[in-house]
Scaffold this motif. Structure first.
Motif, short mmCIF file in Angstrom:
data_model
loop_
_atom_site.label_atom_id
_atom_site.label_comp_id
_atom_site.label_asym_id
_atom_site.label_seq_id
_atom_site.Cartn_x
_atom_site.Cartn_y
_atom_site.Cartn_z
N GLN A 36 0.88 -1.22 0.01
CA GLN A 36 -0.41 0.16 -0.04
C GLN A 36 0.42 1.10 0.25
N HIS A 141 0.73 -9.57 4.86
CA HIS A 141 -0.20 -8.75 4.11
C HIS A 141 -0.45 -8.58 2.81
N TRP A 142 -1.12 -9.58 2.37
CA TRP A 142 -1.06 -10.04 1.26
C TRP A 142 -0.71 -9.81 0.23
N ASN A 185 -2.29 -10.87 8.53
CA ASN A 185 -3.34 -9.67 8.77
C ASN A 185 -4.37 -10.37 7.66
N GLU A 186 -5.67 -10.83 9.08
CA GLU A 186 -6.72 -10.81 7.96
C GLU A 186 -6.92 -12.33 6.84
N CYS A 189 -10.17 -11.73 5.21
CA CYS A 189 -9.94 -10.89 3.56
C CYS A 189 -9.36 -12.12 2.30
N ASN A 314 -8.09 -6.26 14.22
CA ASN A 314 -8.72 -4.80 13.44
C ASN A 314 -9.75 -4.68 13.22
N TYR A 316 -12.89 -1.98 12.56
CA TYR A 316 -13.29 -0.59 11.62
C TYR A 316 -14.84 -0.19 11.62
N TRP A 364 -19.21 2.38 5.50
CA TRP A 364 -18.40 1.82 6.85
C TRP A 364 -19.92 2.37 8.15
N GLU A 391 -5.32 -2.38 13.87
CA GLU A 391 -5.91 -1.27 13.20
C GLU A 391 -6.96 -0.89 13.54
N TRP A 438 -5.05 3.03 11.93
CA TRP A 438 -5.04 2.75 10.39
C TRP A 438 -5.38 3.95 9.58
N GLU A 445 -5.79 1.87 -1.26
CA GLU A 445 -7.09 1.25 -0.27
C GLU A 445 -6.56 0.08 -1.56
N TRP A 446 -6.12 -0.90 -1.76
CA TRP A 446 -7.00 -1.74 -2.56
C TRP A 446 -7.76 -1.82 -3.10
N PHE A 454 -7.58 7.46 4.33
CA PHE A 454 -7.49 6.77 5.75
C PHE A 454 -6.38 7.41 6.79
C1 FCB Z 1 -7.82 -3.27 6.15
C2 FCB Z 1 -6.39 -3.57 6.20
C3 FCB Z 1 -6.30 -2.37 5.24
C4 FCB Z 1 -6.58 -1.02 5.15
C5 FCB Z 1 -7.46 -1.30 6.23
C6 FCB Z 1 -8.78 -0.11 5.67
O1 FCB Z 1 -8.37 -4.64 5.84
O2 FCB Z 1 -5.58 -4.85 6.52
O3 FCB Z 1 -4.47 -2.95 5.09
O4 FCB Z 1 -6.29 -1.70 4.03
O5 FCB Z 1 -8.40 -2.20 5.72
#
Ligand code: FCB
Length: 489
Positions: A36, A141-142, A185-186, A189, A314, A316, A364, A391, A438, A445-446, A454
């Motif tokens: 990122q 991280h992906w 990480n996550e 996802c 994490n 949000y 969100w 996060e 974060w 952002e992906w 962010f």
């Molecule tokens: C999370 C990810 C991070 C970022 C935030 C907004 O899912 O781990 O890389 O994209 O969301």
């Protein structure tokens, strides 16, 4: 320094009327991820990851954006560390790009270690340590090396085996300056967005593959934890999950099954094997039409069962579900984008209704109570495991004002309310050791590309100039005041 254990917690101490204070030694940080922010995708011996391939595939990322340059952190890391030092941060969660470390990895062979890749992270860690900032390193991280995806990716158990070897290489090289290594990480996802809905790399829409990926990611955590602990016995091993605070709008018992299914697929399918050494029977049953889970081999659960020294949360947004009656179009406001294929395998009777109230630029809904609830749940169900918020943050459509500043009061409000929610959990005993906002910088952002901001530091994507937003000044004031949270904005 290690993130210090906090025993007696006295957060009632008042610094000012209505103010509250975090425990001493609480770790204050920000978080980023390699793809990122780094850019320099073809420098230093790096080879492509699945996100390079995905972002270069037309139609996959908003605006056709890629991480080729990102925010050029690869070349500007000293400036970025200086910003963190100026803000007074005590820790920083960064990730290592696997394709920089073993660029020639294949399914059966890790290949040679790329010393140039290690040298970059070594220099970054040195810079952080010199600034008095403790690094916490996420190993995945992906950004899976593309060659591994070509051989099956996370549907192939060899990916987990190679990951463990790579993890030991990084841990050996960066310890003892780095003491905290977060394996994944996550994985939610990686598995469901990557292999079921396809909105993330590698963009597959194969539900059975997604569940196979779930298991192999869990296996990757277990194998890597063992490998890191063998290589660096003093290391703290972490795992970061995007756990969901799942509830129904009215708390109706009619919605209980919807809550159970989503809780199983998002939370328990990761927590149970890693912390308790078993898969939840109801999730296996819910998904039995998709797969028989025969990719879980004898002995795998013992390998997966590596309790992290620190569990990263994490958070949000809340996850609100309802039992769908089937008579009208199903609402799908789950916050993970419009998809032609669902990430919610085995949840056909579940809908995700639109939420009233405030939302971020991602759409969100904002509800800090979920963060308290998740931390308390983990404390209740897994006492003795240290927790970190790895996060938390929000996207808003920031602009640089005429005065040259970015007045992001929405983000300040979000941060104040969510830090308050962390304190609520600490005050009733949850062992939360730190908070990583974060994100430090606006970034890629992906699948949303650069369209969502962010950061607490604004990036001008034409000049790559960094500008501290109001939220950066606000957060810095909290940190420099030793975690005293002001009563108002
Ligand atoms: C999370 C990810 C991070 C970022 C935030 C907004 O899912 O781990 O890389 O994209 O969301």
């Amino acid at each position: 320094m290690v993130f210090t254990s906090v025993d007696a917690v006295d957060t009632q101490q008042q610094d000012e009327p209505g103010g509250r204070r975090f425990p001493a030694n609480f770790a204050w940080g920000s978080a980023t991820a390699a793809y990122q922010i780094e850019g320099a995708v073809a420098e230093g011996g790096r080879t492509p990851s699945i996100w390079d391939t995905f972002s270069h595939t037309p139609g996959k990322v908003a605006g056709g954006d890629t991480g080729d340059v990102a925010v050029d952190h690869f070349h500007r890391f000293r400036e970025d560390v200086a910003i963190m030092r100026e803000l007074g941060l005590t820790t920083y969660r960064m990730s290592v790009a696997w394709p920089r470390i073993t660029p020639d990895v294949g399914p059966d062979d890790l290949g040679p270690v790329n010393q140039q890749g290690l040298a970059f992270y070594r220099a970054l860690v040195d810079e952080l340590v010199a600034a008095g900032i403790e690094p916490a390193v996420t190993l995945y991280h992906w950004d899976l090396p593309q060659a591994l995806e070509d051989a099956g990716g996370w549907t192939d158990r060899r990916t987990a085996q190679r990951f463990a070897e790579y993890a030991a290489v990084v841990a050996t090289a960066l310890a003892p300056d780095v003491q905290t290594f977060i394996t994944l990480n996550e994985p939610w996802c990686s598995a469901y967005l990557g292999y079921a809905s396809g909105v993330h790399a590698p963009g597959r829409q194969e539900p059975a593959s997604a569940l196979s990926a779930v298991h192999h990611l869990n296996l990757a955590h277990g194998l890597a934890s063992s490998a890191i602990r063998a290589a660096v016995p003093t290391a703290r091993v972490g795992l970061t999950l995007n756990l969901a605070w799942v509830h129904s709008p009215a708390g109706e018992t009619a919605d209980d099954d919807a809550v159970r299914r989503v809780d199983g697929l998002q939370n328990r399918v990761f927590l149970d094997p890693v912390l308790n050494g078993r898969y939840p029977a109801d999730v296996l049953a819910d998904t039995s039409e998709v797969t028989d889970w025969s990719f879980v081999l004898d002995g795998d659960l013992e390998l997966v069962h590596q309790v992290p020294d620190v569990l990263g949360v994490n958070y949000y947004s809340p996850t609100v579900v309802r039992q769908w009656d089937g008579d009208r179009p199903r609402e799908t406001a789950d916050g993970h984008g419009d998809t032609s294929a669902t990430p919610w395998i085995g949840c056909d009777g579940v809908e995700f209704p639109e939420q009233p109230g405030r939302h971020t630029d991602m759409g969100w809904p904002i509800d800090p109570r979920g963060l308290t609830e998740l931390l308390l749940r983990l404390h209740r169900e897994h006492p003795g495991v240290d927790l970190m918020v790895t996060e938390n943050g929000a996207a808003f459509p920031d602009v640089v004002a005429a005065d040259g500043q970015v007045h992001d009061q929405d983000r300040v409000d979000y941060l104040r309310d969510h830090l308050g929610a962390v304190l609520d959990a600490i005050e009733v005993g949850a062992p939360v050791r730190g908070y990583f906002l974060w994100s430090l910088l606006d970034n890629f952002e992906w699948s949303f590309g650069y369209s969502k901001r962010f950061g607490i530091v604004h990036i001008d994507y034409d000049t790559l100039v960094r500008t501290l937003k109001d939220s950066a000044h606000w957060y810095s004031a909290v940190v420099k005041a030793g975690g005293a949270l002001p009563a108002d904005g």
